[in-house]
Enzyme design. Structure first.
Site, PDB file in Angstrom:
ATOM      1  N   ASP A 111       9.664  -9.024  -8.761  1.00 24.16           N
ATOM      2  CA  ASP A 111       8.991 -10.308  -8.578  1.00 24.16           C
ATOM      3  C   ASP A 111       8.944 -11.124  -9.862  1.00 24.16           C
ATOM      4  O   ASP A 111       8.937 -12.354  -9.826  1.00 24.16           O
ATOM      5  CB  ASP A 111       7.559 -10.053  -8.082  1.00 24.16           C
ATOM      6  CG  ASP A 111       6.915 -11.308  -7.520  1.00 24.16           C
ATOM      7  OD1 ASP A 111       7.604 -12.010  -6.755  1.00 24.16           O
ATOM      8  OD2 ASP A 111       5.755 -11.588  -7.845  1.00 24.16           O
ATOM      9  N   HIS A 114      12.043 -14.372 -13.689  1.00 26.52           N
ATOM     10  CA  HIS A 114      11.364 -15.220 -14.680  1.00 26.52           C
ATOM     11  C   HIS A 114      11.434 -14.668 -16.099  1.00 26.52           C
ATOM     12  O   HIS A 114      11.817 -15.356 -17.031  1.00 26.52           O
ATOM     13  CB  HIS A 114       9.886 -15.393 -14.323  1.00 26.52           C
ATOM     14  CG  HIS A 114       9.651 -15.847 -12.922  1.00 26.52           C
ATOM     15  ND1 HIS A 114      10.391 -16.833 -12.343  1.00 26.52           N
ATOM     16  CD2 HIS A 114       8.754 -15.447 -11.984  1.00 26.52           C
ATOM     17  CE1 HIS A 114       9.954 -17.038 -11.101  1.00 26.52           C
ATOM     18  NE2 HIS A 114       8.966 -16.198 -10.868  1.00 26.52           N
ATOM     19  N   LYS A 123      -0.451  -7.284 -12.118  1.00 22.30           N
ATOM     20  CA  LYS A 123      -1.537  -7.954 -11.378  1.00 22.30           C
ATOM     21  C   LYS A 123      -2.833  -7.247 -11.755  1.00 22.30           C
ATOM     22  O   LYS A 123      -2.821  -6.094 -12.175  1.00 22.30           O
ATOM     23  CB  LYS A 123      -1.292  -7.818  -9.885  1.00 22.30           C
ATOM     24  CG  LYS A 123      -0.012  -8.533  -9.464  1.00 22.30           C
ATOM     25  CD  LYS A 123      -0.209  -9.266  -8.164  1.00 22.30           C
ATOM     26  CE  LYS A 123       0.976 -10.112  -7.812  1.00 22.30           C
ATOM     27  NZ  LYS A 123       0.797 -11.523  -8.146  1.00 22.30           N
ATOM     28  N   LYS A 177       9.007 -24.859 -16.661  1.00 20.84           N
ATOM     29  CA  LYS A 177       7.731 -25.057 -17.365  1.00 20.84           C
ATOM     30  C   LYS A 177       7.995 -25.742 -18.694  1.00 20.84           C
ATOM     31  O   LYS A 177       8.904 -25.348 -19.437  1.00 20.84           O
ATOM     32  CB  LYS A 177       7.042 -23.701 -17.609  1.00 20.84           C
ATOM     33  CG  LYS A 177       6.429 -23.105 -16.358  1.00 20.84           C
ATOM     34  CD  LYS A 177       5.788 -21.769 -16.691  1.00 20.84           C
ATOM     35  CE  LYS A 177       5.287 -21.058 -15.468  1.00 20.84           C
ATOM     36  NZ  LYS A 177       4.091 -21.633 -14.888  1.00 20.84           N
ATOM     37  N   LYS A 225      13.146 -18.340  -4.863  1.00 20.73           N
ATOM     38  CA  LYS A 225      13.220 -16.932  -5.212  1.00 20.73           C
ATOM     39  C   LYS A 225      12.669 -16.116  -4.046  1.00 20.73           C
ATOM     40  O   LYS A 225      11.892 -16.680  -3.258  1.00 20.73           O
ATOM     41  CB  LYS A 225      12.456 -16.666  -6.497  1.00 20.73           C
ATOM     42  CG  LYS A 225      10.937 -16.582  -6.292  1.00 20.73           C
ATOM     43  CD  LYS A 225      10.254 -15.952  -7.455  1.00 20.73           C
ATOM     44  CE  LYS A 225       8.895 -15.441  -7.056  1.00 20.73           C
ATOM     45  NZ  LYS A 225       8.102 -14.892  -8.113  1.00 20.73           N
TER      46      LYS A 225
HETATM   47  N1  NAP Z   1       4.106 -19.418  -2.277  1.00 26.81           N
HETATM   48  C1  NAP Z   1       4.549 -19.381  -3.497  1.00 26.81           C
HETATM   49  O1  NAP Z   1       3.799 -19.680  -4.439  1.00 26.81           O
HETATM   50  C2  NAP Z   1       5.961 -19.008  -3.821  1.00 26.81           C
HETATM   51  C3  NAP Z   1       6.303 -18.889  -5.143  1.00 26.81           C
HETATM   52  C4  NAP Z   1       7.611 -18.624  -5.447  1.00 26.81           C
HETATM   53  C5  NAP Z   1       8.530 -18.468  -4.453  1.00 26.81           C
HETATM   54  N2  NAP Z   1       8.204 -18.547  -3.172  1.00 26.81           N
HETATM   55  C6  NAP Z   1       9.256 -18.399  -2.145  1.00 26.81           C
HETATM   56  O2  NAP Z   1       9.302 -19.561  -1.355  1.00 26.81           O
HETATM   57  C7  NAP Z   1       9.596 -19.240  -0.023  1.00 26.81           C
HETATM   58  C8  NAP Z   1       8.514 -19.761   0.863  1.00 26.81           C
HETATM   59  O3  NAP Z   1       7.293 -19.161   0.508  1.00 26.81           O
HETATM   60  P1  NAP Z   1       5.953 -19.475   1.245  1.00 26.81           P
HETATM   61  O4  NAP Z   1       4.887 -18.831   0.478  1.00 26.81           O
HETATM   62  O5  NAP Z   1       5.838 -20.907   1.529  1.00 26.81           O
HETATM   63  O6  NAP Z   1       6.144 -18.677   2.626  1.00 26.81           O
HETATM   64  P2  NAP Z   1       5.355 -18.881   3.969  1.00 26.81           P
HETATM   65  O7  NAP Z   1       4.022 -19.461   3.712  1.00 26.81           O
HETATM   66  O8  NAP Z   1       5.458 -17.599   4.693  1.00 26.81           O
HETATM   67  O9  NAP Z   1       6.206 -19.980   4.719  1.00 26.81           O
HETATM   68  C9  NAP Z   1       7.389 -19.719   5.395  1.00 26.81           C
HETATM   69  C10 NAP Z   1       7.823 -20.962   6.150  1.00 26.81           C
HETATM   70  O10 NAP Z   1       8.981 -20.701   6.896  1.00 26.81           O
HETATM   71  C11 NAP Z   1       8.795 -21.158   8.237  1.00 26.81           C
HETATM   72  N3  NAP Z   1       9.555 -20.301   9.127  1.00 26.81           N
HETATM   73  C12 NAP Z   1       9.432 -18.977   9.332  1.00 26.81           C
HETATM   74  N4  NAP Z   1      10.322 -18.546  10.235  1.00 26.81           N
HETATM   75  C13 NAP Z   1      11.024 -19.624  10.620  1.00 26.81           C
HETATM   76  C14 NAP Z   1      12.082 -19.829  11.550  1.00 26.81           C
HETATM   77  N5  NAP Z   1      12.596 -18.835  12.270  1.00 26.81           N
HETATM   78  N6  NAP Z   1      12.556 -21.066  11.686  1.00 26.81           N
HETATM   79  C15 NAP Z   1      12.052 -22.113  10.992  1.00 26.81           C
HETATM   80  N7  NAP Z   1      11.062 -21.973  10.109  1.00 26.81           N
HETATM   81  C16 NAP Z   1      10.548 -20.742   9.924  1.00 26.81           C
HETATM   82  C17 NAP Z   1       7.314 -21.050   8.452  1.00 26.81           C
HETATM   83  O11 NAP Z   1       6.808 -21.964   9.368  1.00 26.81           O
HETATM   84  P3  NAP Z   1       6.639 -21.704  10.956  1.00 26.81           P
HETATM   85  O12 NAP Z   1       5.912 -20.461  11.111  1.00 26.81           O
HETATM   86  O13 NAP Z   1       5.928 -22.960  11.363  1.00 26.81           O
HETATM   87  O14 NAP Z   1       8.019 -21.682  11.459  1.00 26.81           O
HETATM   88  C18 NAP Z   1       6.805 -21.492   7.091  1.00 26.81           C
HETATM   89  O15 NAP Z   1       6.813 -22.906   7.044  1.00 26.81           O
HETATM   90  C19 NAP Z   1       9.751 -17.736   0.020  1.00 26.81           C
HETATM   91  O16 NAP Z   1      11.100 -17.435  -0.076  1.00 26.81           O
HETATM   92  C20 NAP Z   1       9.026 -17.260  -1.214  1.00 26.81           C
HETATM   93  O17 NAP Z   1       9.592 -16.091  -1.699  1.00 26.81           O
HETATM   94  C21 NAP Z   1       6.922 -18.829  -2.835  1.00 26.81           C
END
Ligand code: NAP
Lengths: 517, 337
Positions: free
Chosen positions: A260, A265, A365, A207, A173
């Site tokens: 969000d 959800h 939040k 869930k 998402k």
């Molecule tokens: N965190 C959560 O709990 C959560 C929950 C629901 C949904 N999501 C979704 O899941 C996705 C990931 O979330 P996240 O929290 O893990 O984000 P994040 O921490 O910002 O991670 C993003 C990832 O993408 C990589 N990345 C960024 N630019 C890149 C590029 N040009 N080429 C290759 N890799 C690249 C980054 O690594 P490098 O900087 O090493 O490249 C990092 O591994 C998002 O779409 C978010 O909306 C997250």
């Protein structure tokens, strides 16, 4: 006309679903965004746990990829720390980790560079030989949403979407940031993957307690006859978080609570509560019913948005003696941000079952506590024969309330009136409780465990389909459009409270009040 | 946590004892000012045993099972050393799930009966099984299961079984012919019966079943018309018979039994033969090897399942068990042939 009968495939008479776990085929999971937060907190802990429970076959592999340069071993070390830290309700086992880690690989690469995809392909070819995965590959896009279309198109250009085995893609998402972008993203993805190969994740649907709604509704005979406008007065869906934006202010500022939580959800939860029974419990039938329900939700007219939707943003407050910043004071947030950190919406479902029954959904939040639940408020008995006693002295106008608790304290409770001990016919509301923990074993799988296993097994029941995503954007789009052109007087609720007073007024106009969960 | 001995073991006294137990747990909770205890019960699990340990092993197993299958556990220890004719005590089995602050507690009732009082246990149980929930009876009372059991012993067994939704026995080491006869009599009376020897077959059944899941496999299961079972001991035990029944039931395949010389009792090898392929499944030590004449070979780890693990699996099958039913029926046919 002659019809040539195809021989039916032989059914395996030795399978025994009562005793054997469903077997998933060997495969490689490629995680783009492997150094990110989601991989660390959810994906790797879920995969480790599935491995621990021997739910995934020994010949599987995980390939992580992101720009950060790392060797296989550095990636393994990093993931080990994360898994040990973020594993939910389960201990970490060093030996099991060691054998799990042998299947972890890392390919550094930038999604913008074609060479990265060649590197991934080379690694996949090698793994296919070494691990005998049969060429099955599940791609997981866990990167910033702006890369989704680009990455999928590049997978197609590098012919990674086809191979010896099956190819599937999981998309995180948010799926688009509005209806048009969601449609566009669907179009782009379909250039490379067939809809049956696309797994759009909505972790709420994974869930256990959300899945239990279907078991509760359709596995029992006593609730469904009451599950309609004749007996149900209204429904309240609450998803409250006590935390703020926790360092994700930049992302959240662009998204807001409606996008969000409600677009994805909570609208899927509403669909689960309100959908018609499927004729068969399989992916197509369940998803058809969810989609049909979402299409029946009345699309709010722009002039009605102020009446049926409320935006809120938390301001600074003192909670438990500690100063809590307002949203605009959070790091990397614009001090004039117009973001909704709270959203409440009244939906109506225009079908025979639900006409005129309000479905109130709220999320926010910095609420007083973390809770997600669904409350089904039944109508009052035709006559109030008895005097009521309540703690607050208030009379319960509609005593019967069914609460499905999604988290925490997963369970179900039913409120009804009971006679108070002593003389006289005084009645008092009491609650009958079912608690998940008290009837089933210790641990239920996390949503990501369930969903990853389903995608490997090729079962998309708990994933959202193109029509479901577009229908859920359709119902929030007019609200987003009106809010985009509104200047709100934010903040309008202090951190640690149940949201702005306008939200209470929205319910009051229908003669209802928000419950305190 | 236990209360004092209740004598005589009257249902009302036992229920009062349980009431007191929960009140004392609730008081502990009050002192702490927050909910610390969750009462859990999804079934009644009755274990009757004449083990010389006075029910100790059965109690240990029950406390292990509670985590997966919270229940009202009732252990009936039949022992000539019992002080009174029939006495009981109640206790709570509590544990804290990983990462949770609240304890989950299940109640356990221990009934100690002198052998002559075994027939009187049934009427006590009627009053103390948890209302409206399944009742599973795990019979470890070997004397009552024996073909030499007295009328009274059989009557005692019948009284407990009549309360049960499902009765579980373990035929390991028993004369298979006699045991299957007994189970068959029960089944004819409409009782749901399970045998831990069948549960022991799961680690064999799962990989064998999985071979035939592969859609690319050319020779389908229906082509394997010959089944050979190698067992330890002189005669095939229940485990070997169930394996044969399971594999031959779908297509009435031919079955032959061979004795694995110098090996322990139990199952050692299963061979499936078609006109053009032979698949062998062999257990050696702690691994199981699959070999096929089409060149495939694979090794699996094999660990003898503990009784706790077998019971955990068996308790999760409360309703009908179609696979066991057909394997059992076929195993009986094979015995009669
Ligand atoms: N965190 C959560 O709990 C959560 C929950 C629901 C949904 N999501 C979704 O899941 C996705 C990931 O979330 P996240 O929290 O893990 O984000 P994040 O921490 O910002 O991670 C993003 C990832 O993408 C990589 N990345 C960024 N630019 C890149 C590029 N040009 N080429 C290759 N890799 C690249 C980054 O690594 P490098 O900087 O090493 O490249 C990092 O591994 C998002 O779409 C978010 O909306 C997250």
């Amino acid at each position: 006309m002659s019809v040539l009968a195809q021989p039916l495939p032989e059914v395996n008479p030795l399978q025994d679903p009562l005793r054997f776990e469903r077997r998933v085929p060997p495969c490689t999971i490629v995680i783009f965004g492997a150094s990110g937060d989601l991989s660390k907190r959810k994906l790797l802990p879920a995969l480790y746990r599935l491995f621990y429970e021997r739910r995934i076959p020994p010949n599987f592999a995980v390939v992580g990829s992101s720009r950060t340069p790392m060797s296989d071993d550095q990636f393994r070390d990093r993931m080990k720390d994360s898994v040990a830290k973020f594993l939910e309700d389960a201990p970490f086992d060093e030996d099991i980790w060691t054998s799990f880690a042998q299947s972890l690989y890392y390919v550094p690469g930038d999604l913008n560079k074609p060479s990265s995809y060649d590197d991934v392909r080379n690694k996949l070819d090698q793994i296919e030989k070494d691990h005998q995965t049969g060429g099955n590959v599940l791609f997981y896009l866990s990167t910033q949403p702006s890369y989704y279309a680009e990455a999928v198109l590049a997978l197609g250009e590098h012919r990674l979407n086809r191979g010896n085995g099956w190819r599937r893609v999981i998309i995180e998402k948010p799926f688009g940031h509005d209806l048009n972008s969601a449609r566009k993203l669907n179009d782009e993805i379909h250039k490379v993957f067939d809809e049956s190969e696309v797994y759009r994740i909505d972790h709420y649907l994974g869930k256990e307690t959300v899945q239990n709604i279907l078991a509760f509704r359709f596995g029992n005979g006593i609730f469904e006859p009451l599950w309609n406008r004749r007996y149900i007065d209204h429904v309240q869906i609450t998803a409250a978080e006590s935390i703020g934006v926790e360092g994700r202010g930049g992302y959240y500022q662009e998204a807001g609570a409606l996008r969000d939580m409600i677009q994805n959800h909570l609208s899927q939860v509403m669909a689960t509560i309100a959908m018609e029974p499927p004729t068969v419990f399989d992916a197509d039938n369940v998803r058809d019913e969810r989609a049909k329900l979402l299409r029946a939700v009345r699309v709010t007219k722009p002039e009605d948005v102020p009446k049926y939707a409320v935006a809120g943003q938390y301001g600074a407050a003192k909670i438990g003696g500690q100063d809590v910043p307002g949203f605009r004071q959070e790091p990397s947030v614009d001090p004039k941000a117009q973001t909704d950190t709270y959203a409440a919406v009244t939906f109506f479902i225009d079908n025979w079952r639900w006409a005129d029954v309000p479905f109130y959904i709220r999320t926010g939040k910095r609420m007083p506590k973390r809770v997600t639940d669904i409350a089904i408020q039944f109508q009052a008995p035709p006559l109030g024969l008895f005097k009521q006693e309540t703690k607050s002295g208030l009379r319960e106008v509609r005593p019967n309330l069914l609460v499905l608790r999604i988290q925490p304290e997963e369970g179900i409770s039913l409120r009804f009136l009971s006679k108070s001990p002593g003389s006289g016919m005084r009645v008092r509301p009491v609650s009958m409780d079912f608690n998940y923990g008290s009837s089933f074993g210790e641990r239920t799988p996390t949503a990501y465990e369930t969903l990853l296993l389903d995608a490997m097994a090729g079962d998309p029941t708990l994933y959202t389909r193109q029509d479901m995503v577009e229908a859920s954007w359709q119902i929030v789009q007019p609200i987003l459009d009106v809010w985009a052109h509104t200047t709100f007087t934010f903040p309008n609720y202090p951190a640690g409270t149940w949201g702005p007073k306008e939200s209470d007024e929205m319910l009051a106009r229908q003669g209802h009040v928000w419950r305190i969960p | 946590m236990s209360t004092s001995v209740i004598f005589p073991a009257q249902p009302e006294q036992i229920l009062k004892g349980l009431g007191k137990l929960w009140t004392s747990l609730a008081q502990e909770e009050k002192q702490q000012g927050k909910p610390t205890v969750l009462r859990a019960c999804a079934m009644t699990l009755i274990v009757a045993t004449d083990d010389p340990d006075g029910g100790y092993a059965a109690s240990q197993t029950i406390s292990e099972l509670m985590r997966e299958h919270p229940s009202r556990g009732i252990v009936i220890a039949v022992s000539p050393e019992a002080e009174h004719g029939l006495e009981a005590r109640v206790l709570a089995q509590c544990w804290k799930p990983f990462g949770k602050a609240q304890q989950i507690c299940c109640e356990q009732i221990e009934i100690i009966a002198r052998p002559e009082n075994w027939p009187n246990v049934g009427p006590t149980l009627i009053g103390i099984v948890a209302a409206d929930l399944p009742v599973v009876f795990w019979c470890r009372h070997n004397a009552a299961l024996s073909p030499l059991a007295s009328r009274k012993q059989k009557a005692g067994l019948e009284a407990v079984m009549s309360l049960a939704t499902k009765t579980i026995v373990d035929s390991k080491g028993e004369d298979a012919e006699l045991r299957l006869d007994l189970l068959s009599t029960w089944r004819k009376l409409g009782r749901t019966v399970a045998d831990l020897e069948w549960t022991r077959l799961t680690p064999w059944r799962e990989p064998i079943a999985n071979i035939f899941d592969n859609p690319c496999r050319e020779i389908k299961f229906s082509s394997f018309r010959k089944v050979e079972i190698a067992h330890g001991g002189e005669k095939p035990g229940a485990l070997a018979l169930y394996a044969a029944g399971w594999l031959s039931a779908p297509h009435q395949a031919d079955v032959s039994f061979t004795q694995a010389q110098g090996k322990d009792d139990g199952l050692h090898r299963i061979t499936l033969r078609s006109d053009s392929e032979q698949i062998d499944f062999e257990r050696t030590g702690d691994c199981m090897i699959l070999r096929s004449t089409n060149g495939r070979s694979r090794r699996y780890t094999y660990k003898e399942a503990s009784v706790d693990a077998l019971m955990t699996e068996e308790l999760s099958v409360v309703g009908p068990d179609a696979a066991f039913d057909s394997a059992f029926a076929r195993a009986q046919e094979l015995l009669n042939d």
